[in-house]
Design a protein around this motif. Structure first.
Motif: not given
Length: 280
Positions: A68-74, A59-63
């Motif tokens: 952060n994850f979806w801000r990456a280009p790919t 649950l903490n990693q989901y934050k």
């Protein structure tokens, strides 16, 4: 006077009906049942704490995934921002592997089904790992009262044997076996109730994690099929505050009818400004 009180206390009869005495009355069978119940209790609390730590970590990693994850280009670049041994990294790695195999399928429908199936298998593997140990809690919750009841039945049986041999139901003949019987019932309940509560609590948390995994998997599938064009909206705390501030300071507009087929728009100026009416 004090010496007489101490002497009287020393002559007082010792309690022969404590926990240890009651267990000694039961012998090997009573101690064996108690050992089984203790193992069940220790195992239940061990599973409870280890699973809570594992769930809270996910649950903490989901934050971090949402921000952060979806801000990456790919997707491949976003995978580098996730922990290597996390459930979310496993989903992303499986999605990347499925995407590499995706180019080998000429039929778009088959490619979509392949991606969907790969992510579903990854979700099932994660959920199966999270559910590990829960069957033990369910087993303890269902069987611990009956294990204690077994000790109760044996204790009452021994009490009846003692009554038959003595020819009378005196307290010294039945107190030990009956005390053992009551103790076994209480211990069985004390083991079963926490196990049932822990099972239900962990199951509810696993359900929440499963929903998050399914949502993340759907977003990955949409992102891959759209070649990175489709991404979920990420709203941080700072952007939320800015949006609320903009909504509070924006001027309000109202529309008033002027006649048939015509309308005028009146703008209310912000607080602290003055308006000047031109002279005719």
């Amino acid at each position: 006077m004090i010496i007489e009180i101490l002497a009287a206390a020393g002559d007082a009869p010792q309690n022969q009906f404590g926990f240890i005495e009651a267990m000694e009355q039961g012998g090997v069978i009573a101690w064996s049942i108690l050992t089984v119940l203790v193992i069940m209790s220790v195992g239940s609390f061990y599973i409870l704490f280890t699973k809570l730590i594992e769930q809270q970590k996910i649950l903490n990693q989901y934050k971090g995934v949402r921000t952060n994850f979806w801000r990456a280009p790919t997707i491949k670049e976003g995978a580098a921002k996730l922990d290597k041994n996390s459930a979310w990294r496993q989903l992303v790695d499986d999605a990347n592997h499925a995407e590499d195999q995706h180019a080998k399928m000429p039929d778009k429908l088959e490619a979509h089904d392949w991606l969907h199936g790969s992510l579903s298998r990854s979700e099932d593997a994660i959920n199966s790992k999270l559910a590990g140990g829960l069957p033990f809690l369910a087993t303890v919750g269902a069987t611990a009262p009956f294990v204690g009841l077994l000790g109760t039945v044996i204790g009452i049986y021994r009490a009846l044997i003692n009554i038959g041999l003595a020819g009378s139901a005196s307290i010294d003949k039945v107190a030990g076996p009956v005390g053992e019987a009551l103790i076994m019932t209480a211990i069985g309940l004390l083991v079963a109730v926490p196990a049932v509560l822990a099972y239900n609590w962990l199951q509810s948390r696993n359900k929440r994690i499963s929903e998050l995994l399914s949502s993340f998997s759907t977003d990955l599938l949409a992102n891959i099929n759209s070649k990175g064009a489709v991404k979920p909206a990420t709203m941080t705390a700072t952007s939320t505050q800015q949006a609320g501030k903009a909504a509070r300071t924006a001027p309000a507009t109202a529309t008033k009818p002027m006649g048939t087929g015509t309308t005028t728009t009146t703008t209310t100026p912000p607080v602290g400004t003055t308006t000047t009416t031109p002279k005719r």
